[in-house]
Design a protein around this motif. Structure first.
Motif, mmCIF file in Angstrom:
data_model
loop_
_atom_site.group_PDB
_atom_site.id
_atom_site.type_symbol
_atom_site.label_atom_id
_atom_site.label_comp_id
_atom_site.label_asym_id
_atom_site.label_seq_id
_atom_site.Cartn_x
_atom_site.Cartn_y
_atom_site.Cartn_z
ATOM 1 N N TRP A 225 40.815 97.083 107.108
ATOM 2 C CA TRP A 225 40.571 95.641 107.139
ATOM 3 C C TRP A 225 40.494 95.142 108.572
ATOM 4 O O TRP A 225 39.734 94.215 108.867
ATOM 5 N N VAL A 226 41.270 95.731 109.457
ATOM 6 C CA VAL A 226 41.209 95.407 110.886
ATOM 7 C C VAL A 226 40.606 96.611 111.602
ATOM 8 O O VAL A 226 41.286 97.585 111.906
ATOM 9 N N SER A 227 39.311 96.564 111.849
ATOM 10 C CA SER A 227 38.597 97.661 112.494
ATOM 11 C C SER A 227 37.328 97.109 113.122
ATOM 12 O O SER A 227 36.920 95.968 112.846
ATOM 13 N N TRP A 228 36.687 97.934 113.970
ATOM 14 C CA TRP A 228 35.464 97.449 114.620
ATOM 15 C C TRP A 228 34.346 97.273 113.588
ATOM 16 O O TRP A 228 33.490 96.393 113.731
ATOM 17 N N GLN A 229 34.357 98.101 112.515
ATOM 18 C CA GLN A 229 33.333 97.941 111.479
ATOM 19 C C GLN A 229 33.481 96.589 110.768
ATOM 20 O O GLN A 229 32.488 95.896 110.511
ATOM 21 N N THR A 230 34.734 96.216 110.479
ATOM 22 C CA THR A 230 34.983 94.914 109.857
ATOM 23 C C THR A 230 34.523 93.784 110.768
ATOM 24 O O THR A 230 33.846 92.839 110.329
ATOM 25 N N GLY A 231 34.870 93.874 112.059
ATOM 26 C CA GLY A 231 34.460 92.844 113.012
ATOM 27 C C GLY A 231 32.954 92.716 113.111
ATOM 28 O O GLY A 231 32.411 91.601 113.129
ATOM 29 N N ALA A 232 32.270 93.868 113.162
ATOM 30 C CA ALA A 232 30.817 93.853 113.306
ATOM 31 C C ALA A 232 30.134 93.275 112.068
ATOM 32 O O ALA A 232 29.251 92.409 112.172
ATOM 33 N N MET A 233 30.559 93.731 110.889
ATOM 34 C CA MET A 233 29.879 93.304 109.659
ATOM 35 C C MET A 233 30.190 91.855 109.312
ATOM 36 O O MET A 233 29.289 91.073 108.981
ATOM 37 N N VAL A 234 31.463 91.469 109.380
ATOM 38 C CA VAL A 234 31.831 90.090 109.068
ATOM 39 C C VAL A 234 31.285 89.141 110.123
ATOM 40 O O VAL A 234 30.772 88.054 109.799
ATOM 41 N N GLY A 235 31.364 89.545 111.404
ATOM 42 C CA GLY A 235 30.843 88.704 112.482
ATOM 43 C C GLY A 235 29.354 88.464 112.340
ATOM 44 O O GLY A 235 28.875 87.323 112.456
ATOM 45 N N ALA A 236 28.592 89.538 112.065
ATOM 46 C CA ALA A 236 27.143 89.397 111.901
ATOM 47 C C ALA A 236 26.814 88.549 110.680
ATOM 48 O O ALA A 236 25.892 87.715 110.714
ATOM 49 N N ALA A 237 27.577 88.733 109.588
ATOM 50 C CA ALA A 237 27.341 87.929 108.379
ATOM 51 C C ALA A 237 27.580 86.449 108.647
ATOM 52 O O ALA A 237 26.815 85.591 108.189
ATOM 53 N N LEU A 238 28.629 86.131 109.408
ATOM 54 C CA LEU A 238 28.929 84.730 109.720
ATOM 55 C C LEU A 238 27.847 84.119 110.605
ATOM 56 O O LEU A 238 27.418 82.979 110.384
ATOM 57 N N VAL A 239 27.408 84.875 111.630
ATOM 58 C CA VAL A 239 26.366 84.370 112.534
ATOM 59 C C VAL A 239 25.078 84.095 111.754
ATOM 60 O O VAL A 239 24.444 83.043 111.905
ATOM 61 N N LEU A 240 24.679 85.062 110.918
ATOM 62 C CA LEU A 240 23.462 84.878 110.123
ATOM 63 C C LEU A 240 23.636 83.754 109.099
ATOM 64 O O LEU A 240 22.688 83.019 108.807
ATOM 65 N N VAL A 242 25.513 81.023 109.505
ATOM 66 C CA VAL A 242 25.376 79.766 110.250
ATOM 67 C C VAL A 242 23.915 79.485 110.545
ATOM 68 O O VAL A 242 23.430 78.341 110.418
ATOM 69 N N ALA A 243 23.168 80.532 110.935
ATOM 70 C CA ALA A 243 21.734 80.364 111.199
ATOM 71 C C ALA A 243 20.999 79.911 109.939
ATOM 72 O O ALA A 243 20.098 79.065 109.995
ATOM 73 N N ALA A 244 21.400 80.460 108.783
ATOM 74 C CA ALA A 244 20.780 80.062 107.519
ATOM 75 C C ALA A 244 21.042 78.592 107.221
ATOM 76 O O ALA A 244 20.152 77.871 106.756
ATOM 77 N N VAL A 245 22.270 78.129 107.493
ATOM 78 C CA VAL A 245 22.611 76.719 107.266
ATOM 79 C C VAL A 245 21.752 75.814 108.153
ATOM 80 O O VAL A 245 21.249 74.769 107.698
ATOM 81 N N VAL A 246 21.569 76.211 109.408
ATOM 82 C CA VAL A 246 20.738 75.426 110.329
ATOM 83 C C VAL A 246 19.307 75.335 109.815
ATOM 84 O O VAL A 246 18.692 74.255 109.782
ATOM 85 N N VAL A 247 18.763 76.475 109.374
ATOM 86 C CA VAL A 247 17.394 76.498 108.867
ATOM 87 C C VAL A 247 17.278 75.670 107.593
ATOM 88 O O VAL A 247 16.351 74.864 107.435
ATOM 89 N N GLU A 248 18.226 75.843 106.672
ATOM 90 C CA GLU A 248 18.183 75.127 105.392
ATOM 91 C C GLU A 248 18.305 73.616 105.584
ATOM 92 O O GLU A 248 17.820 72.838 104.762
ATOM 93 N N ASN A 249 18.935 73.208 106.661
ATOM 94 C CA ASN A 249 19.117 71.786 106.938
ATOM 95 C C ASN A 249 17.859 71.144 107.500
ATOM 96 O O ASN A 249 17.760 69.915 107.532
#
Length: 522
Positions: A225-240, A242-249
């Motif tokens: 749960w605390v690993s670089w893979q978790t950080g990379a995947m969750v971080g990228a999902a959150l960034v994308l 947020v980008a989706a929310v901006v586009v949808e708005n």
């Protein structure tokens, strides 16, 4: 459409929905034999399930929005054809890799059918009348969810059928449904010559959700749960995300209508759907394992033992649906349903490997009652607040969050169960004086191959640990109770669409609370 024509069209829609839902569960019992026959690996075993889950969840909001822009009947036909041909391809797969690929395509058809059936029903009948038909939907979903493993086990055990018929069995039924719908489904389609598909928003949502689902699927098994893979995947999902929310708005035709999601009742219904999906799917999926591993029943017997939950869904969905249509009120039934769901999980949280089956059955019945009264009615709350031109996107959003909640629930509760089982087995083996220094803790599911003394320890560990995850499910369901208590006590509208003024500014909850007669103004 009058009641008779609606029922004729519903027959085809219910067949489609049943075969779509059962495709997710029918392979669960047969998977060990499928992967063994195709010489697959443990990783591929997981991907047979994950591939369908990913594509169906990620595509659900996209199909919902397309239903607002283009012909619903045409889209349903495309979805049925995708599902049918991919099911055939799965049955003829010659390797695990081929099966995974075909299952991913099947997930696209599954995502389409799940949301389009509900959108088409919304286009046929008003929200108030929709209650009685939602009872049929709830019943079909319950039978498919509970009966899928039972049917899969029966097919696999018959020597002259074999596991490939787990995929072939639905093909004639979907083709029959296609013929029925071509003759009975008559929708008034409003042309949208200026319709534009938000490809960028759809892509961002799909990739973001896929990353999140991949993380939920593999966390705690492949990495921590605390690993670089978790950080990379969750971080990228959150960034994308947020980008989706901006586009949808900013786009004119968003895949997920943010102005709908921001409103009080749709937002609360989505939160409740997320909690109900998390508790329901996450908790119910482990009942089969409890009966088979914790209690020693066969797959067929385990399926039969879950009948109380199926009966609860069928009964409550039918009764509450008719009462909703008769009274026009939906909030009391949703609140009662989520409370029943919580009480059911609280009852199941007390079980262990020796609990009376009567008590287990009572807990399952309450869970079924809760699901039948809440799941489809939460969707009805959202559909009641949006104009007909947005009902597809709104329905897709609710279905999407419910599926996402279910996926996260299965992963989180599965991780908790695995940790509890491992600890209890190690403690039991140590107490029995059995050496575990070789690294084996007995946590394999092949219980029959173990010595009798170890079998008893493993069964006790699974039986006792299952109650713990049901307690977590009850806590998650409480979130749904809180969300539903704040729903506005609105009356469902009799009209197919909102009034023009409500469409322009977004229907306010106050405007929908009580129907008032039209008054001419000077």
């Amino acid at each position: 459409m009058d009641h008779g024509r609606v029922l004729r069209a519903m027959s085809g829609l219910l067949i489609v929905l049943f075969m779509a839902m059962i495709s997710s569960t029918i392979v669960s019992v047969a998977l060990p034999q499928i992967i063994g026959s195709l010489n697959g690996t443990q990783s591929q075993y997981t991907w047979v399930v994950t591939a369908t889950l990913l594509t169906s969840t990620a595509s659900t909001p996209v199909w919902g929005k397309l239903a607002d822009l283009f012909s619903k009947k045409l889209l349903l036909t495309i979805g049925i054809l995708i599902f049918t041909f991919s099911s055939l391809a799965c049955g003829f797969a010659q390797s695990a890799g081929q099966l995974i690929g075909f299952r991913a395509v099947q997930g696209l058809g599954l995502g389409a059918l799940q949301v389009l059936v509900q959108v088409i029903i919304a286009a046929m009948v008003s929200p108030k009348e929709r209650g009685r038909y939602n009872g049929y939907l709830g019943g079909v979903m319950a039978v498919a969810t509970v009966g899928g493993p039972l049917l899969g086990g029966a097919i696999t055990d018959v020597s002259w059928l074999g596991w490939r018929w787990c995929f072939f069995v639905g093909v004639p039924f979907t083709l029959l449904a296609l013929v029925l719908l071509s003759r009975t489904l008559k929708l008034v389609e409003v042309p949208r010559p200026d319709a534009r598909v938000d490809y960028l928003g759809a892509s961002l949502i799909a990739v973001s959700v896929s990353l999140l689902l991949l993380w939920v699927t593999f966390v705690d098994a492949e990495f921590g749960w605390v690993s670089w893979q978790t950080g990379a995947m969750v971080g990228a999902a959150l960034v994308l995300g947020v980008a989706a929310v901006v586009v949808e708005n900013r786009v004119r035709e968003p895949i997920v209508p943010l102005h709908v999601v921001r409103r009080r009742d749709p937002a609360l219904a989505i939160v409740a759907s997320l909690a109900v999906g998390m508790a329901m799917f996450g908790g119910a999926v482990f009942l089969g394992q409890y009966f088979q591993v914790g209690r020693g029943y066969s797959p067929t017997e385990a399926g039969l033992l879950t009948i109380p939950m199926m009966a609860g869904v069928l009964l409550s969905a039918a009764v509450s649906g008719r009462l909703v249509s008769r009274t026009g009120k939906v909030k009391p039934f949703i609140v009662a349903g989520v409370i029943a769901l919580t009480l059911g999980f609280l009852t199941l949280s007390t079980i262990d490997h020796e609990t009376s089956l009567t008590l287990v059955g009572a807990g399952m019945f309450l869970v079924g009652v809760g699901v039948g009264m809440s799941m489809q009615n939460l969707l009805l709350v959202v559909q009641n607040t949006v104009p007909l031109t947005e009902v597809g996107a709104a329905s897709g959003a609710v279905t999407f969050f419910r599926s996402l909640g279910g996926t996260m629930g299965v992963s989180i509760l599965g991780a908790v169960l695995a940790n509890q089982v491992s600890t209890k087995i190690s403690q039991g083996l140590t107490a029995a004086g059995i050496d575990t220094s070789g690294g084996g803790d007995g946590s394999t599911l092949n219980v029959a191959a173990m010595p009798p003394a170890v079998q008893e320890i493993v069964r006790a560990a699974y039986g006792d640990a299952t109650g713990h995850i049901f307690l977590i499910s009850a806590a998650i369901a409480v979130v749904g109770v809180v969300a539903t208590l704040f729903l506005t006590p609105t009356r469902l509208r009799d009209s197919m669409d909102l009034a023009p003024a409500a469409e322009g500014g977004g229907a306010s909850e106050a405007a929908l609370e009580e129907p008032t007669p039209a008054v001419a103004k000077p």
